[in-house]
Design a protein around this motif. Sequence first.
Motif, PDB file in Angstrom:
ATOM      1  N   LEU A  94     -37.226   5.889 -17.329  1.00 41.95           N
ATOM      2  CA  LEU A  94     -36.166   6.652 -16.675  1.00 41.95           C
ATOM      3  C   LEU A  94     -35.008   5.797 -16.183  1.00 41.95           C
ATOM      4  N   SER A  95     -35.292   4.580 -15.731  1.00 40.75           N
ATOM      5  CA  SER A  95     -34.226   3.717 -15.213  1.00 40.75           C
ATOM      6  C   SER A  95     -33.310   3.295 -16.364  1.00 40.75           C
ATOM      7  N   LYS A  96     -32.123   2.840 -16.030  1.00 40.15           N
ATOM      8  CA  LYS A  96     -31.187   2.426 -17.076  1.00 40.15           C
ATOM      9  C   LYS A  96     -31.742   1.248 -17.880  1.00 40.15           C
ATOM     10  N   ALA A  97     -32.455   0.358 -17.199  1.00 36.94           N
ATOM     11  CA  ALA A  97     -33.041  -0.793 -17.896  1.00 36.94           C
ATOM     12  C   ALA A  97     -34.109  -0.325 -18.880  1.00 36.94           C
ATOM     13  N   GLN A  98     -34.964   0.587 -18.443  1.00 37.91           N
ATOM     14  CA  GLN A  98     -36.023   1.099 -19.314  1.00 37.91           C
ATOM     15  C   GLN A  98     -35.442   1.940 -20.439  1.00 37.91           C
ATOM     16  N   PHE A  99     -34.408   2.709 -20.115  1.00 39.18           N
ATOM     17  CA  PHE A  99     -33.758   3.532 -21.139  1.00 39.18           C
ATOM     18  C   PHE A  99     -33.125   2.640 -22.206  1.00 39.18           C
ATOM     19  N   THR A 100     -32.485   1.560 -21.766  1.00 41.68           N
ATOM     20  CA  THR A 100     -31.870   0.609 -22.695  1.00 41.68           C
ATOM     21  C   THR A 100     -32.925  -0.007 -23.614  1.00 41.68           C
ATOM     22  N   HIS A 101     -34.041  -0.433 -23.026  1.00 41.95           N
ATOM     23  CA  HIS A 101     -35.117  -1.050 -23.813  1.00 41.95           C
ATOM     24  C   HIS A 101     -35.671  -0.064 -24.834  1.00 41.95           C
ATOM     25  N   ASN A 102     -35.968   1.145 -24.392  1.00 44.40           N
ATOM     26  CA  ASN A 102     -36.536   2.146 -25.300  1.00 44.40           C
ATOM     27  C   ASN A 102     -35.574   2.491 -26.432  1.00 44.40           C
ATOM     28  N   ALA A 103     -34.305   2.724 -26.077  1.00 47.19           N
ATOM     29  CA  ALA A 103     -33.322   3.103 -27.099  1.00 47.19           C
ATOM     30  C   ALA A 103     -33.200   2.022 -28.165  1.00 47.19           C
TER      31      ALA A 103
ATOM     32  N   PHE B 108     -23.358  18.831 -25.519  1.00 46.77           N
ATOM     33  CA  PHE B 108     -23.324  20.208 -25.014  1.00 46.77           C
ATOM     34  C   PHE B 108     -23.611  20.227 -23.513  1.00 46.77           C
ATOM     35  N   ILE B 109     -24.544  19.388 -23.075  1.00 47.46           N
ATOM     36  CA  ILE B 109     -24.850  19.274 -21.639  1.00 47.46           C
ATOM     37  C   ILE B 109     -23.627  18.748 -20.888  1.00 47.46           C
ATOM     38  N   LEU B 110     -23.021  17.685 -21.420  1.00 43.50           N
ATOM     39  CA  LEU B 110     -21.837  17.102 -20.790  1.00 43.50           C
ATOM     40  C   LEU B 110     -20.678  18.094 -20.767  1.00 43.50           C
ATOM     41  N   TYR B 111     -20.532  18.848 -21.836  1.00 42.38           N
ATOM     42  CA  TYR B 111     -19.484  19.869 -21.944  1.00 42.38           C
ATOM     43  C   TYR B 111     -19.633  20.916 -20.837  1.00 42.38           C
ATOM     44  N   ASN B 112     -20.855  21.333 -20.570  1.00 45.65           N
ATOM     45  CA  ASN B 112     -21.071  22.340 -19.538  1.00 45.65           C
ATOM     46  C   ASN B 112     -20.752  21.814 -18.143  1.00 45.65           C
ATOM     47  N   ILE B 113     -21.083  20.545 -17.883  1.00 50.68           N
ATOM     48  CA  ILE B 113     -20.750  19.958 -16.582  1.00 50.68           C
ATOM     49  C   ILE B 113     -19.244  19.735 -16.474  1.00 50.68           C
TER      50      ILE B 113
ATOM     51  N   LEU C  48     -22.398  13.343 -11.262  1.00 48.97           N
ATOM     52  CA  LEU C  48     -23.423  13.677 -12.259  1.00 48.97           C
ATOM     53  C   LEU C  48     -22.914  13.393 -13.665  1.00 48.97           C
ATOM     54  N   LEU C  49     -21.672  13.788 -13.941  1.00 41.94           N
ATOM     55  CA  LEU C  49     -21.094  13.567 -15.270  1.00 41.94           C
ATOM     56  C   LEU C  49     -21.002  12.079 -15.586  1.00 41.94           C
ATOM     57  N   ASP C  50     -20.548  11.298 -14.616  1.00 40.22           N
ATOM     58  CA  ASP C  50     -20.417   9.845 -14.839  1.00 40.22           C
ATOM     59  C   ASP C  50     -21.776   9.202 -15.110  1.00 40.22           C
ATOM     60  N   TYR C  51     -22.806   9.659 -14.398  1.00 42.45           N
ATOM     61  CA  TYR C  51     -24.154   9.115 -14.604  1.00 42.45           C
ATOM     62  C   TYR C  51     -24.652   9.438 -16.019  1.00 42.45           C
ATOM     63  N   LEU C  52     -24.472  10.687 -16.424  1.00 44.55           N
ATOM     64  CA  LEU C  52     -24.942  11.098 -17.750  1.00 44.55           C
ATOM     65  C   LEU C  52     -24.135  10.419 -18.855  1.00 44.55           C
ATOM     66  N   LEU C  53     -22.853  10.199 -18.617  1.00 47.47           N
ATOM     67  CA  LEU C  53     -22.033   9.480 -19.590  1.00 47.47           C
ATOM     68  C   LEU C  53     -22.493   8.035 -19.732  1.00 47.47           C
ATOM     69  N   SER C  54     -22.938   7.435 -18.627  1.00 41.55           N
ATOM     70  CA  SER C  54     -23.430   6.055 -18.696  1.00 41.55           C
ATOM     71  C   SER C  54     -24.695   5.979 -19.546  1.00 41.55           C
ATOM     72  N   LEU C  55     -25.562   6.987 -19.441  1.00 35.35           N
ATOM     73  CA  LEU C  55     -26.753   7.033 -20.299  1.00 35.35           C
ATOM     74  C   LEU C  55     -26.364   7.206 -21.762  1.00 35.35           C
ATOM     75  N   GLN C  56     -25.352   8.038 -22.007  1.00 30.05           N
ATOM     76  CA  GLN C  56     -24.891   8.212 -23.391  1.00 30.05           C
ATOM     77  C   GLN C  56     -24.339   6.903 -23.940  1.00 30.05           C
ATOM     78  N   GLY C  57     -23.642   6.142 -23.095  1.00 31.27           N
ATOM     79  CA  GLY C  57     -23.126   4.845 -23.523  1.00 31.27           C
ATOM     80  C   GLY C  57     -24.236   3.898 -23.931  1.00 31.27           C
ATOM     81  N   ILE C  58     -25.345   3.916 -23.178  1.00 33.85           N
ATOM     82  CA  ILE C  58     -26.513   3.091 -23.526  1.00 33.85           C
ATOM     83  C   ILE C  58     -27.076   3.538 -24.875  1.00 33.85           C
TER      84      ILE C  58
END
Length: 422
Positions: A201-210, A267-272, A295-305
Amino acid sequence: MAELVYDETGRLLFTKEMKEEYTILCPTMIDIHFRVVLEIMKSFGYKAELLNTASPNIAQEGLKYVHNDTCYPALLVIGQFLDALNSGKYDINKVALIITQTGGGCRASNYIHLLRKALIRANYPQVPVISLNLNGMEKNPGFSMNIPFLRKMISGLYYGDVLMQLKNNIEPYEDNKGETKNMVDKWISLLSKQLSKGEGLSKAQFTHNAKEIVKNFAAIPVHRTPKVKVGIVGEIYVKYAPIANNDLEKFLASQDCEVCVPGIVNFILYNIDNRLEDIRLYGGNSIKYQINKILLDYLLSLQGIMIKAFQDYPELLAPTGYYHVKKLVKNVIGYGNKMGEGWLLPAEILELVNAGYENIVCTQPFGCLPNHISGKGMIRKIKEVDGRANIVPIDYDPSATRVNQENRIKLMLSVAREKIET
């Protein structure tokens, strides 16, 4: 058997006792993502099952209880639920249904009321319906949308986009048939276990998994030969659900095509972002604006990863960033056009054309006026903006014949093949 409890409006509630005893049925839509989401629900103590049925009886069940002028997705979702209840597979006194509800003026808000009416008419008044919403529209004592739950669900959808993108990009060219599917299954299992334990869930773990996911898929042996590249856009349910689009992706694969379906993250980002756009255009609460912006900025950061994980593999198509997609339709369609898929639909068409998927199937459910306007109604303008676009709009409804739909797609593909040959 749990006691049936109703609120002051007469709505049947999903209680804490039901959480212990009841099986929650979820309708089909986007297979990879929903398989992860259901495992997350199970980790919170819910007994959940994804419906993968696809019999012709589903549409007929829907037609019994939903007016045929109502949108096709509503008819199919309700028909699939009723088909499951009629199957004898489930104890109807220990089963619940779950459905999304966004609060907008479209199907995602109104299905739930149609479903409850259908359940009463079909003699299943004891079956509770759970609203999956972020607006507090409906609450149930036995179903909680807390922060840990939402965080895991959102992460599951992001991972689902990565897996779907890689599957579609690699499977048509794999040397060993079935290897891509096996890799998808492997990662769904791994991610489900991680997310269930609160990991990944963390950005570090998300980066590793991706990075690991992309690396694993990039290692699958492939032989890339020229194929017609086809993008699929349209109303969100018909775009993704095989039951709604007559197994469109499988049909295109049978025609030796590579398919690209834009993921659900944008689509999620579009709705927010629409909530921010409303305040920018019409005014509103500054506190709500700031909360949605965070919330949008956080989700965009995950998309960037997610996108960055593809950078070492240029042969693989990375997901497209939200703001880039949004920019594509500037001066093409107004950002205030947000009913249904709104401006995102023509934006995804231009996104696909720019990525080399110039041949587009625009899936249009009968009864969905916003998508006919934003989809079919924008074709001429899109072709003026980018003449490479080869678009065929396909209507999906109970009376539409599969043969006619596929023949129209074949005509589009014949034009695409002529371009490849020349």
